[in-house]
Motif scaffolding. Sequence first.
Motif, mmCIF file in Angstrom:
data_model
loop_
_atom_site.group_PDB
_atom_site.id
_atom_site.type_symbol
_atom_site.label_atom_id
_atom_site.label_comp_id
_atom_site.label_asym_id
_atom_site.label_seq_id
_atom_site.Cartn_x
_atom_site.Cartn_y
_atom_site.Cartn_z
ATOM 1 N N PRO A 131 0.785 -1.234 0.000
ATOM 2 C CA PRO A 131 0.000 0.000 0.000
ATOM 3 C C PRO A 131 0.822 1.293 0.000
ATOM 4 C CG PRO A 131 0.141 -0.860 2.206
ATOM 5 C CD PRO A 131 0.837 -1.856 1.325
ATOM 6 N N PHE A 132 2.127 1.228 0.296
ATOM 7 C CA PHE A 132 2.894 2.469 0.324
ATOM 8 C C PHE A 132 4.365 2.183 0.085
ATOM 9 C CE2 PHE A 132 5.532 5.642 2.496
ATOM 10 C CZ PHE A 132 5.059 6.805 1.905
ATOM 11 N N TRP A 133 4.995 3.038 -0.727
ATOM 12 C CA TRP A 133 6.448 3.015 -0.892
ATOM 13 C C TRP A 133 6.929 4.438 -1.153
ATOM 14 C CZ3 TRP A 133 8.149 5.115 -5.406
ATOM 15 C CH2 TRP A 133 7.297 5.082 -6.510
ATOM 16 N N SER A 134 8.205 4.664 -0.950
ATOM 17 C CA SER A 134 8.773 5.980 -1.224
ATOM 18 C C SER A 134 10.201 5.834 -1.715
ATOM 19 C CB SER A 134 8.732 6.875 0.023
ATOM 20 O OG SER A 134 9.641 6.410 1.007
ATOM 21 N N PHE A 135 10.660 6.883 -2.372
ATOM 22 C CA PHE A 135 12.013 6.936 -2.918
ATOM 23 C C PHE A 135 12.615 8.285 -2.553
ATOM 24 C CE2 PHE A 135 14.323 8.984 -6.454
ATOM 25 C CZ PHE A 135 15.464 8.211 -6.483
ATOM 26 N N ALA A 136 13.878 8.274 -2.157
ATOM 27 C CA ALA A 136 14.555 9.533 -1.836
ATOM 28 C C ALA A 136 15.995 9.470 -2.321
ATOM 29 C CB ALA A 136 14.510 9.810 -0.337
ATOM 30 N N LEU A 137 16.482 10.629 -2.707
ATOM 31 C CA LEU A 137 17.858 10.755 -3.175
ATOM 32 C C LEU A 137 18.585 11.695 -2.224
ATOM 33 C CD1 LEU A 137 19.289 9.636 -5.777
ATOM 34 C CD2 LEU A 137 19.049 11.940 -6.716
ATOM 35 N N PHE A 138 19.765 11.279 -1.760
ATOM 36 C CA PHE A 138 20.550 12.056 -0.807
ATOM 37 C C PHE A 138 21.939 12.314 -1.380
ATOM 38 C CE2 PHE A 138 17.444 9.668 1.562
ATOM 39 C CZ PHE A 138 17.005 10.523 2.560
ATOM 40 N N ASN A 139 22.530 13.450 -0.992
ATOM 41 C CA ASN A 139 23.926 13.672 -1.350
ATOM 42 C C ASN A 139 24.828 12.990 -0.329
ATOM 43 O OD1 ASN A 139 24.040 15.374 0.913
ATOM 44 N ND2 ASN A 139 23.792 17.247 -0.289
ATOM 45 N N ALA A 140 26.135 13.089 -0.524
ATOM 46 C CA ALA A 140 27.075 12.383 0.356
ATOM 47 C C ALA A 140 27.054 12.913 1.779
ATOM 48 C CB ALA A 140 28.489 12.468 -0.218
ATOM 49 N N ASP B 92 23.893 18.765 -9.238
ATOM 50 C CA ASP B 92 25.333 19.037 -9.235
ATOM 51 C C ASP B 92 26.059 18.188 -8.202
ATOM 52 O OD1 ASP B 92 25.158 20.978 -11.235
ATOM 53 O OD2 ASP B 92 24.646 22.541 -9.796
ATOM 54 N N GLU B 93 25.297 17.411 -7.426
ATOM 55 C CA GLU B 93 25.888 16.529 -6.414
ATOM 56 C C GLU B 93 26.293 15.230 -7.091
ATOM 57 O OE1 GLU B 93 26.442 17.387 -3.386
ATOM 58 O OE2 GLU B 93 25.119 19.088 -2.992
ATOM 59 N N THR B 94 27.579 15.002 -7.244
ATOM 60 C CA THR B 94 28.018 13.824 -7.989
ATOM 61 C C THR B 94 28.018 12.541 -7.157
ATOM 62 O OG1 THR B 94 30.336 14.340 -7.494
ATOM 63 C CG2 THR B 94 29.431 15.192 -9.558
ATOM 64 N N GLY C 60 24.299 13.470 3.357
ATOM 65 C CA GLY C 60 23.061 12.996 3.956
ATOM 66 C C GLY C 60 21.894 13.946 3.806
ATOM 67 N N GLN C 61 22.018 14.958 2.941
ATOM 68 C CA GLN C 61 20.938 15.916 2.724
ATOM 69 C C GLN C 61 20.056 15.434 1.576
ATOM 70 O OE1 GLN C 61 23.586 19.172 1.885
ATOM 71 N NE2 GLN C 61 23.413 20.018 3.942
ATOM 72 N N ALA C 62 18.745 15.440 1.803
ATOM 73 C CA ALA C 62 17.814 15.004 0.763
ATOM 74 C C ALA C 62 17.798 16.014 -0.380
ATOM 75 C CB ALA C 62 16.425 14.852 1.349
ATOM 76 N N ILE C 63 17.917 15.517 -1.610
ATOM 77 C CA ILE C 63 17.887 16.403 -2.771
ATOM 78 C C ILE C 63 16.670 16.109 -3.664
ATOM 79 C CG2 ILE C 63 20.354 16.868 -2.804
ATOM 80 C CD1 ILE C 63 20.754 14.748 -4.868
ATOM 81 N N TYR C 64 15.982 14.994 -3.389
ATOM 82 C CA TYR C 64 14.778 14.684 -4.156
ATOM 83 C C TYR C 64 14.032 13.566 -3.433
ATOM 84 C CZ TYR C 64 11.707 13.842 -8.155
ATOM 85 O OH TYR C 64 10.604 13.714 -8.966
ATOM 86 N N SER C 65 12.707 13.592 -3.508
ATOM 87 C CA SER C 65 11.917 12.501 -2.942
ATOM 88 C C SER C 65 10.551 12.448 -3.603
ATOM 89 C CB SER C 65 11.769 12.666 -1.423
ATOM 90 O OG SER C 65 10.985 13.801 -1.125
ATOM 91 N N LEU C 66 9.986 11.265 -3.611
ATOM 92 C CA LEU C 66 8.618 11.059 -4.074
ATOM 93 C C LEU C 66 8.109 9.762 -3.467
ATOM 94 C CD1 LEU C 66 8.701 8.617 -6.407
ATOM 95 C CD2 LEU C 66 9.479 10.450 -7.842
ATOM 96 N N ASN C 67 6.801 9.519 -3.596
ATOM 97 C CA ASN C 67 6.226 8.269 -3.133
ATOM 98 C C ASN C 67 5.189 7.783 -4.130
ATOM 99 O OD1 ASN C 67 3.692 9.581 -2.493
ATOM 100 N ND2 ASN C 67 4.657 10.331 -0.610
#
Length: 203
Positions: free
Chosen positions: A109-118, A167-169, A120-127
């Motif tokens: 019933p639920f999932w999410s995705f998040a992208l973090f830089n090195a 720009d976060e590699t 540990g700061q979130a730079i993108y998320s969705l569910n």
Amino acid sequence: MSARSARGGLWREVLDGTLPVRAAMVLLAGLFLGGIVHVVTVLGVPAHVPQTAYARIAAFGPDGVFNRLPAVVPGAEPLPMLDPTMLHAACRFDLGRGPLKIEAALPPPFWSFALFNARGQAIYSLNDRTSGSGGRLDVLVITTEQLSVLRENPPEGLEDLIVIETDETMGYALLRAFDGEPLRRDIVEAALAEARCTVLAQQ
């Protein structure tokens, strides 16, 4: 010993030169001891500084693939701020090697995705509610320079991908899927195991 005798003894040490020598010895001993304390303190600091999430993920498997994280246990969380009602998988990446394509088909019933830089700061998320694609996740993580090159000769299906320009590699992707139904855990586990985090060859 009287105060006069003590002063006399001190005066004799000054006259015969032994007082400066003793003072120098005490000073050198203090500096030596201070140096030892400083070295021990500096060497001990890394042991007390918590590792970043990016560094900790390396313990769970190789980069460039999704690795299942251990269960979230109070006091022994694999990463900070994880929800114990979710199952997690993480993939470290380095865009210096090329753009990153992420593919997953996660169940309700639920999932999410998040992208973090090195850091540990979130730079993108969705569910699943904001992705607009149900349980399907198709993401391309790419630098501005790489995207410019890719647009000159776009691959088939590029318009169907969620393109995350950054720009976060270096960083990591985190998948989270709800674990509230024990009878469906095998389905969630299989979906996380089949998730892909693939570095694309640079053109």
